[in-house]
Design a protein around this motif. Structure first.
Motif, PDB file in Angstrom:
ATOM      1  N   TYR A  38      -6.341   3.931   0.325  1.00 29.40           N
ATOM      2  CA  TYR A  38      -5.180   4.822   0.396  1.00 29.40           C
ATOM      3  C   TYR A  38      -5.691   6.232   0.270  1.00 29.40           C
ATOM      4  O   TYR A  38      -6.490   6.535  -0.617  1.00 29.40           O
ATOM      5  N   ASP A  92      -4.266   5.710   7.465  1.00 30.39           N
ATOM      6  CA  ASP A  92      -2.844   5.455   7.719  1.00 30.39           C
ATOM      7  C   ASP A  92      -2.329   4.299   6.858  1.00 30.39           C
ATOM      8  O   ASP A  92      -1.836   3.316   7.394  1.00 30.39           O
ATOM      9  N   ALA A  93      -2.445   4.387   5.547  1.00 30.08           N
ATOM     10  CA  ALA A  93      -1.915   3.315   4.708  1.00 30.08           C
ATOM     11  C   ALA A  93      -0.544   3.733   4.206  1.00 30.08           C
ATOM     12  O   ALA A  93      -0.332   4.888   3.874  1.00 30.08           O
ATOM     13  N   LYS A  94       0.356   2.762   4.122  1.00 32.62           N
ATOM     14  CA  LYS A  94       1.721   3.078   3.699  1.00 32.62           C
ATOM     15  C   LYS A  94       1.889   2.922   2.205  1.00 32.62           C
ATOM     16  O   LYS A  94       2.312   3.823   1.498  1.00 32.62           O
ATOM     17  N   TRP A 115      -3.262  13.393  -3.083  1.00 31.09           N
ATOM     18  CA  TRP A 115      -2.966  14.816  -3.165  1.00 31.09           C
ATOM     19  C   TRP A 115      -1.674  15.000  -3.919  1.00 31.09           C
ATOM     20  O   TRP A 115      -0.645  14.498  -3.485  1.00 31.09           O
ATOM     21  N   ILE A 132       6.551  -0.951   8.665  1.00 34.35           N
ATOM     22  CA  ILE A 132       5.821  -0.466   7.495  1.00 34.35           C
ATOM     23  C   ILE A 132       4.361  -0.306   7.879  1.00 34.35           C
ATOM     24  O   ILE A 132       3.765  -1.222   8.435  1.00 34.35           O
ATOM     25  N   ARG A 133       3.827   0.845   7.628  1.00 31.90           N
ATOM     26  CA  ARG A 133       2.424   1.104   7.916  1.00 31.90           C
ATOM     27  C   ARG A 133       1.549   0.510   6.835  1.00 31.90           C
ATOM     28  O   ARG A 133       1.616   0.914   5.688  1.00 31.90           O
ATOM     29  N   LYS A 134       0.741  -0.489   7.206  1.00 32.37           N
ATOM     30  CA  LYS A 134      -0.159  -1.081   6.214  1.00 32.37           C
ATOM     31  C   LYS A 134      -1.526  -0.428   6.364  1.00 32.37           C
ATOM     32  O   LYS A 134      -1.979  -0.214   7.456  1.00 32.37           O
ATOM     33  N   LYS A 151       5.120   9.730  -8.058  1.00 29.72           N
ATOM     34  CA  LYS A 151       3.871   9.162  -7.540  1.00 29.72           C
ATOM     35  C   LYS A 151       2.844   8.912  -8.640  1.00 29.72           C
ATOM     36  O   LYS A 151       2.202   7.870  -8.657  1.00 29.72           O
ATOM     37  N   GLN A 211       0.947  13.994  -0.091  1.00 27.90           N
ATOM     38  CA  GLN A 211       0.838  12.787   0.705  1.00 27.90           C
ATOM     39  C   GLN A 211       1.886  11.780   0.250  1.00 27.90           C
ATOM     40  O   GLN A 211       2.076  11.580  -0.929  1.00 27.90           O
ATOM     41  N   MET A 212       2.566  11.174   1.184  1.00 30.59           N
ATOM     42  CA  MET A 212       3.548  10.165   0.798  1.00 30.59           C
ATOM     43  C   MET A 212       3.430   8.919   1.660  1.00 30.59           C
ATOM     44  O   MET A 212       2.646   8.864   2.574  1.00 30.59           O
ATOM     45  N   ASP A 213       4.254   7.937   1.331  1.00 28.90           N
ATOM     46  CA  ASP A 213       4.176   6.664   2.038  1.00 28.90           C
ATOM     47  C   ASP A 213       4.839   6.738   3.413  1.00 28.90           C
ATOM     48  O   ASP A 213       5.681   7.576   3.648  1.00 28.90           O
ATOM     49  N   LEU A 214       4.460   5.799   4.262  1.00 29.76           N
ATOM     50  CA  LEU A 214       5.079   5.738   5.571  1.00 29.76           C
ATOM     51  C   LEU A 214       5.926   4.482   5.699  1.00 29.76           C
ATOM     52  O   LEU A 214       5.444   3.372   5.549  1.00 29.76           O
ATOM     53  N   GLN A 215       7.176   4.700   5.962  1.00 28.00           N
ATOM     54  CA  GLN A 215       8.085   3.587   6.141  1.00 28.00           C
ATOM     55  C   GLN A 215       9.103   4.072   7.161  1.00 28.00           C
ATOM     56  O   GLN A 215       9.628   5.176   7.049  1.00 28.00           O
ATOM     57  N   ASN A 252       3.616   6.233  15.964  1.00 24.84           N
ATOM     58  CA  ASN A 252       2.345   6.949  15.832  1.00 24.84           C
ATOM     59  C   ASN A 252       2.307   8.120  16.804  1.00 24.84           C
ATOM     60  O   ASN A 252       1.745   9.167  16.515  1.00 24.84           O
ATOM     61  N   THR A 270       1.013  10.845   8.502  1.00 27.28           N
ATOM     62  CA  THR A 270      -0.369  10.714   7.980  1.00 27.28           C
ATOM     63  C   THR A 270      -1.384  11.398   8.901  1.00 27.28           C
ATOM     64  O   THR A 270      -1.082  11.728  10.042  1.00 27.28           O
TER      65      THR A 270
END
Ligand code: SF4
Lengths: 177, 476
Positions: free
Chosen positions: A39, A44-46, A10, B474-476, A69, B455-459, B433, B13
């Protein structure tokens, strides 16, 4: 043969293109059998993985964060798909362009406010001067226009790409459909 | 964010939008403060300036692909008041049907696609599995029910509006085409299955509640007011009515408030660290005027649902607590009761003999220069407010959107959950979580609320007061 990897992203969109992706309904589960969704806002992927086969991008590039991004995603994706009119033409987000960011910020954060007006500038990423389509920043391989493109067209395009073919969408969808 | 003693959860997320959470720690590594940051902004209040008013419903629907119908409805109602017309009774009912179909699909999205992984697999489950595909592996019937229920709502929208997302069917003055008998019968045919899904999911949910006692007692479990639109008889509605506000004890604070005068009692405040503004109830000021909206609030403010099964469930819901039901964990429960209501109500409306009438649109030129439209979106009360010039071109717009009403409460909920679960100097994904899961209870729609999505990364980093990284997840 290992399963193919798909991702969905997104940027500046309304999530309608993602909802149309979900409108594949039961076909989603079939798709999950053929490829891993590695992803996406739905998982829930980082990290955006380094070797994604197909990435569907919803939305225009509007903020510094979007720009960061899309560059990163392009590097890590074999086939980049502009999904929907916002990604393809900047569509609705692009409508702010003639006004300039200051006027847009001022309306929301100075004028239509009762308490503590001011433009947020901590933690949040700044808007780019204009909102632009994805291909103005990175190479795009496939375009799926539509607002949103129908689930049938998304399914057709994704399954063709997973099979190694190039989908032909010319007679199937158009801008605003 | 590397600011001294701060934990950053980035992104949150399985919610609809771009956001991150920061947790601020004290010397002992305990959580002192928490913030929910919404990180994208689009500017719909400005970008429509100069457009003809009749484009507004279709344009405003593009605020959100999850609840475009609510924007269509609020926008068209604002336009109805610009036209100064009363829309035909059948158009009124058809718009309601459209709205109920959307609430069903949107609630199904929230419950099955976004939150059921937490509920089925547990808050500490492997992040690689906590998604709808992981649910499909563990309990295929549940996942399929979710897909089917969302599809039920989406198909109604498609039948009436021609497409599932962003149909242009709701227009100023009514709707653009009547309902056909064939479509009515086809929708009615799907009702028993949809009802059965709603019933068994509700049973399943109630069965899982026991496992979430600790979450129930800490997930936004605090006193606030609640706000929602109710009908004349103070019953549940999504389409039209007056606002009612109750306090934490369940006592009515204000009622029969006219949505048109929203700015008399709702204020909006900006925080420099979020694109999402916080609303508050003006008579009590900020932040004492905190209130919640959405499913939990609607069931707290309404005296009844008005359909038999939903009313039985509502009575049971109220037994959860003698006061208003306070824990935000119960948003899930309330959402399921609302789904039941929507399906029952759809059936009633479709069986109304007037529903097939061909008279579905009032035609007029603008007769007023200002109009407000309000309705209950899946996530809470939605206001569209427009001013036009003599030519019918938009001059000014204000939008007050459901998720904004919950912003203060979401921030407090994050703090409550973080204080309870995030302790010591050892982070686990499950702790964090839960901090995200409380946000999922509210089902925030950030594309709506800041008119943006992403949407962005989770750390997550745990940083000591000296700025040293103590731990990282780190969320894999
Ligand atoms: S193309 Fe249309 S549906 Fe897709 S994100 Fe843009 S406005 Fe939404």
């Amino acid at each position: 043969m290992s399963k193919k990897k798909i991702a969905t992203v997104w940027l500046d969109g309304c999530s309608g293109c993602h909802m149309s992706f979900l409108d594949m309904d039961e076909r989603l589960l079939a798709l999950a059998g053929a490829a891993d969704l590695v992803y996406s806002p739905l998982v829930d992927a980082k990290e955006f993985p380094p070797d994604v086969d197909v990435t569907l991008v919803e939305g225009a590039v509007s903020s510094e964060e979007d720009l960061r991004k899309i560059n990163m995603i392009r590097e890590r994706t074999k086939i980049l798909v502009s999904l929907g009119d916002c990604a393809v033409t900047a569509n609705v987000p692009g409508m702010r362009n003639p006004f300039g960011t200051k006027a847009v910020y001022d309306r929301a954060y100075r004028e239509n406010v009762t308490f503590d007006p001011g433009v947020p500038d901590q933690v949040v990423p700044a808007l780019l001067p204009t909102s632009r389509p994805v291909h103005e920043f990175v190479k795009v391989d496939i375009y799926i226009p539509g607002c949103p493109p129908s689930a049938d067209n998304i399914y057709y395009a994704v399954t063709e790409l997973l099979e190694g073919r190039t989908p032909d969408l010319t007679l199937k969808t158009r801008f605003g459909s | 964010m590397k600011q001294g003693n701060t934990i950053v959860i980035d992104p949150v997320t399985r919610i609809e939008g771009h956001s991150k959470i920061t947790l601020h720690l004290n010397e002992d590594g305990r959580v002192e403060d928490a913030r929910f940051h919404v990180t994208q902004f689009r500017g719909f209040e400005k970008l429509c300036e100069g457009r003809p008013f009749y484009e507004m419903p279709s344009l405003m629907a593009r605020i959100c692909g999850i609840c475009p119908v609510s924007h269509l409805i609020a926008s068209a109602k604002a336009c109805d008041s610009l036209l100064a017309v009363k829309i035909p009774p059948t158009a009124d009912k058809l718009r309601r049907i459209f709205g109920l179909a959307q609430v069903t699909q949107s609630h199904a999205l929230s419950l099955f696609y976004l939150s059921s992984p937490d509920l089925l697999l547990g808050m500490d489950a492997d992040p690689a599995k906590t998604n709808i595909f992981g649910v499909a592996e563990k309990n295929p019937a549940l996942a399929l029910d979710g897909i089917k229920l969302r599809q039920f709502g989406q198909k109604i929208i498609e039948r009436l509006g021609g497409k599932r997302i962003h149909p242009a069917w709701i227009v100023p003055g009514g709707v653009s085409a009547p309902l056909t008998e064939v479509d009515r019968d086809a929708i009615l045919e799907g009702i028993p299955d949809a009802l059965a899904i709603a019933e068994r999911t509700l049973e399943w949910f109630k069965g899982t509640m026991e496992r979430f006692r600790e979450e129930i007692s800490t997930f936004g479990n605090f006193p606030t007011m609640f706000m929602g639109i109710v009908k004349e008889d103070n019953g549940l509605t999504f389409y039209d009515g007056k606002l009612r506000m109750v306090d934490a004890s369940g006592k009515v604070v204000a009622e029969r408030l006219d949505p048109t005068n929203y700015s008399d009692y709702i204020g909006e405040k900006v925080e420099p660290w979020s694109y999402l503004k916080s609303t508050y109830y003006k008579p009590k000021g900020f932040p004492e005027g905190v209130y919640r909206v959405g499913p939990l609030a609607r069931l707290n403010v309404a005296d009844r649902c008005g359909t038999p099964r939903a009313d039985q469930e509502l009575a049971e819901f109220h037994e959860l607590q003698r006061t208003a039901v306070l824990s935000s964990f119960h948003y899930h429960h309330a959402r399921l009761i609302e789904i039941l209501y929507c399906i029952e109500r759809l059936e009633q409306l479709l069986n109304d003999p007037e529903i097939l009438s061909k008279h579905v649109r009032a035609i007029a030129h603008p007769n007023a220069l200002e109009g407000v439209g309000a309705c209950e979106a899946p996530r809470g009360t939605l206001f569209h407010h427009y001013k036009i010039d003599e030519q019918g071109l938009i001059r000014w717009v204000n939008l007050v959107i459901a998720t904004g009403h919950n912003n203060l409460a979401m921030n407090r909920s994050v703090l409550q959950v973080a204080k309870h679960f995030v302790q010591g100097k050892r982070l686990t994904p499950g702790m964090l979580n839960r901090v995200e899961a409380v946000i999922r209870c509210y089902d925030p729609c950030l594309s709506c609320s800041t008119h943006a999505l992403g949407q962005m990364d989770l750390q997550i980093q745990l940083i000591s007061p000296q700025g040293e990284v103590l731990d990282e997840v780190i969320r894999k």
